[in-house]
Design a protein around this motif. Structure first.
Motif, PDB file in Angstrom:
ATOM      1  N   UNK A  85      -5.316  -1.190  -3.716  1.00 55.01           N
ATOM      2  CA  UNK A  85      -4.521   0.058  -3.653  1.00 55.01           C
ATOM      3  C   UNK A  85      -3.661   0.242  -4.897  1.00 55.01           C
ATOM      4  N   UNK A 134       0.833  -1.213   0.000  1.00 52.56           N
ATOM      5  CA  UNK A 134       0.000   0.000   0.000  1.00 52.56           C
ATOM      6  C   UNK A 134       0.866   1.261   0.000  1.00 52.56           C
ATOM      7  N   UNK A 135       1.987   1.226   0.709  1.00 50.65           N
ATOM      8  CA  UNK A 135       2.904   2.376   0.674  1.00 50.65           C
ATOM      9  C   UNK A 135       3.401   2.612  -0.744  1.00 50.65           C
ATOM     10  N   UNK A 188      -6.800   0.931  -8.130  1.00 49.48           N
ATOM     11  CA  UNK A 188      -6.555   2.380  -8.074  1.00 49.48           C
ATOM     12  C   UNK A 188      -5.687   2.863  -9.232  1.00 49.48           C
ATOM     13  N   UNK A 200       1.170   7.116  -6.717  1.00 45.01           N
ATOM     14  CA  UNK A 200       0.209   8.173  -7.073  1.00 45.01           C
ATOM     15  C   UNK A 200       0.816   9.560  -6.884  1.00 45.01           C
ATOM     16  N   UNK A 254       1.853   2.011  -3.397  1.00 48.30           N
ATOM     17  CA  UNK A 254       0.760   2.662  -4.132  1.00 48.30           C
ATOM     18  C   UNK A 254       0.773   4.167  -3.875  1.00 48.30           C
ATOM     19  N   UNK A 255       0.970   4.555  -2.622  1.00 46.99           N
ATOM     20  CA  UNK A 255       1.023   5.981  -2.273  1.00 46.99           C
ATOM     21  C   UNK A 255       2.173   6.687  -2.975  1.00 46.99           C
ATOM     22  N   UNK A 256       3.327   6.022  -2.999  1.00 45.36           N
ATOM     23  CA  UNK A 256       4.488   6.592  -3.702  1.00 45.36           C
ATOM     24  C   UNK A 256       4.171   6.763  -5.191  1.00 45.36           C
TER      25      UNK A 256
END
Lengths: 279, 314
Positions: free
Chosen positions: B92, B60-61, B96, B67, B63-65
């Motif tokens: 994620x 999930x991290x 996403x 986006x 994914x954040x990086x």
């Protein structure tokens, strides 16, 4: 906070609540309770704290929000419509085939949504990745995340809790919508979070706690969180599920609730009366 | 240049990518040493994140990086990358549309002494169910390096099935590879053996030699990209030979064999044989034992090919 600003925030929050009731009421079912419990924090974020607007929607340096309790999408949609990300009428397409507003937040469908969520427990981890990326690139923005109290049963939330403090992410400000209710019963009965603040403190977060329906108090808490320079902040919001609608307020049944036409009219009537009194 | 350990080639590819593109970042879940990426961390400490033993959080991290504009690679053993973090990778990352490259190492029997708990015979099946995901499993260091570099710039998420220990080159330096375009290692007219990965492609080549000894002309194809399937090439060889074998270090059900079978059954029903795991869990042992135990070797491919040809045209 000066009286004029507070008045503006109060008006925005009332409109958000009204729009949630109308949008969910229109389709007759939805995640009512958990949307209504975060109206105030979303209002403060988008109308007072966040550098986020349709004009900077593509700017990597804008503030971003991960609504990890993605089922509260309708609350965020009401805020985004009021901010001008899309027309208010779009709210009334909620959950209809082909809509840009699904139950759970979708970054690829809805203007203004920063991250897709819906499988509980993942959003805080995603927010960490976003905070790492923005810090790496020297941006001065903040990443905000809202998790639920029931969501805090997920083990991944605590993996994220460890990681965010390990990486010293002071640009990450998270909220727990502590409305004390899971789906099947009271949080204290289903999976007791006990002293939630102590848990986050034990993970080395800066922890604040405030009335989650007090606009001024939430605004102050975020101001305080911005002063933190080494650690992420968790702001625990004491909230009431279904807040502001007598058909749902404080009711366990409000999680994903069917709303009849009569109930919708009653709720809208109550909210209109309150708006009239306050304006 | 002699062959490098697969994981060293993997790390080299990441370092070379990172030297040219500052968006490249790497995440590990306490298996940096095992996955061979220590050199990346040493070279780019600020672009390396160790998530600890928390694969779900790592994915999930990533994914954040993604986006926020980074191009993350995230790795763990295949059993954890695929099984444990599946929902995170599904929602994620893929749902996403966050551009994350996930690497699952020690797939199938290559988990050897870690045994059945660590043997992923189902990761291809899980990943095949994710719409649009690219799945690839290179068979040597040369193709691995080239394909990792291509995956970095594929517009969507990717899953790399990486046999990390072992060094042998099938290809010459400079050979070009494209995701989704299989490589013909040996042409043949009697039977087409499609194989995937570091263990099975060399076994397929050996089997083709054995078949040649009996006058059977076998084609061997390195199916390095599992999804999307190189349908054009599969169809070409199905037409040409009328007998297709698929060899993989994975369950036959939901794996490469079933992908090929589904495609051919709809387009050109063809006699087939699949070499792979048959509805079993893994177990502990060295590679020689496990190859024998699960029939993932040239000898079995050879016998099954003869069997298939014996039935051909019935």
């Amino acid at each position: 906070m000066e009286a004029e600003r507070l008045k503006r925030l109060e008006a925005a929050a009332r409109q958000v609540r009204y729009d949630i009731v109308e949008a969910i009421g229109n389709i007759g079912i939805g995640h009512f309770g958990g949307a209504l419990s975060i109206v105030e924090v979303l209002t403060v974020l988008y109308f007072s704290q966040m550098n986020a607007s349709p004009a900077n929607a593509k700017d990597p340096g804008r503030d971003k929000l991960v609504l990890s309790k993605g089922h509260a999408g309708p609350a965020l949609y009401a805020v985004l419509a009021q901010k001008g990300y899309f027309p208010r009428e779009t709210l009334f397409t909620l959950n209809q085939g082909g809509t840009s507003l699904p139950s759970h937040c979708d970054r690829n469908l809805t203007p203004g949504i920063d991250m897709t969520t819906g499988s509980l427990g993942q959003g805080l981890s995603v927010a960490i990745g976003m905070a790492l990326a923005d810090r790496m690139d020297g941006r001065k923005n903040r990443i905000f995340a809202i998790i639920g109290d029931g969501e805090s049963d997920e083990g991944q939330v605590w993996e994220a809790a460890m990681a965010a403090s390990q990486y010293g992410l002071s640009n990450l400000i998270a909220f727990t919508d502590y409305n004390k209710m899971n789906i099947d019963g009271l949080t204290s009965e289903i999976m007791n979070l006990d002293d939630l603040g102590a848990k986050w403190r034990a993970f080395n977060w800066n922890v604040l706690r405030t009335d989650g329906h007090d606009l001024e108090a939430i605004d102050r808490a975020i101001d305080a969180a911005r002063l933190e320079s080494d650690r992420p902040t968790m702001i625990i919001l004491d909230t009431i599920k279904g807040k502001g609608c007598s058909i749902a307020e404080g009711k366990l049944s409000s999680h994903n609730m069917a709303i009849s036409k009569e109930q919708k009219e009653k709720a809208l009537g109550e909210l209109s009366a309150a708006m009239g009194e306050l304006s | 240049m002699s062959a490098r350990d697969m994981r060293d080639a993997y790390c080299e590819a990441l370092v070379e990518l990172a030297e040219e593109d500052e968006r490249i970042v790497l995440l590990e879940a306490d298996l940096m040493g095992a996955n061979g990426t220590t050199a990346f961390k040493e070279k780019f400490p600020k672009r390396f994140f160790n998530a600890g033993v928390a694969e779900a959080n790592m994915v999930s991290m990533a994914a954040g990086l993604a986006v926020c504009g980074k191009i993350p690679f995230a790795a763990s053993f295949a059993c954890f990358a695929a099984r444990r973090a599946y929902d995170q990778f599904f929602i994620s990352v893929n749902y996403a549309r966050a551009k994350v490259n996930l690497t699952g190492t020690d797939p199938g029997i290559s988990a050897v002494f870690n045994g059945g708990t660590h043997m992923s015979f189902e990761d291809i099946g899980l990943m095949r169910g994710i719409p649009g995901l690219v799945i690839y499993e290179p068979a040597d260091d040369i193709s691995l390096k080239a394909l990792v570099k291509e995956a970095a710039y594929h517009p969507g998420p990717t899953y790399l099935r990486l046999h990390r220990k072992g060094a042998s080159s099938l290809y010459a330096q400079g050979e070009e590879f494209r995701l989704g375009k299989a490589k013909v290692l040996r042409d043949g007219a009697d039977i087409a053996i499609l194989a995937t990965g570091y263990l099975l492609v060399p076994e397929a080549l050996k089997a083709a030699e054995l078949l040649a000894g009996e006058g059977i002309d076998a084609a061997v194809i390195d199916l390095h990209t599992i999804k999307p399937l190189d349908e054009e090439l599969v169809l070409h060889y199905a037409k040409k030979t009328g007998a297709v074998m698929v060899c993989e270090n994975h369950q036959v059900a939901t794996g490469v064999g079933s992908a090929v079978a589904m495609f051919l059954s709809e387009n050109l029903p063809t006699r087939m044989q699949c070499i792979g795991i048959r509805d079993e869990f893994g177990q502990v042992g060295d590679l020689a034992f496990l190859k024998q135990r699960f029939g993932l070797n040239a000898d079995r491919i050879f016998h099954k090919a003869r069997e298939l040809l014996g039935r051909k045209g019935e």
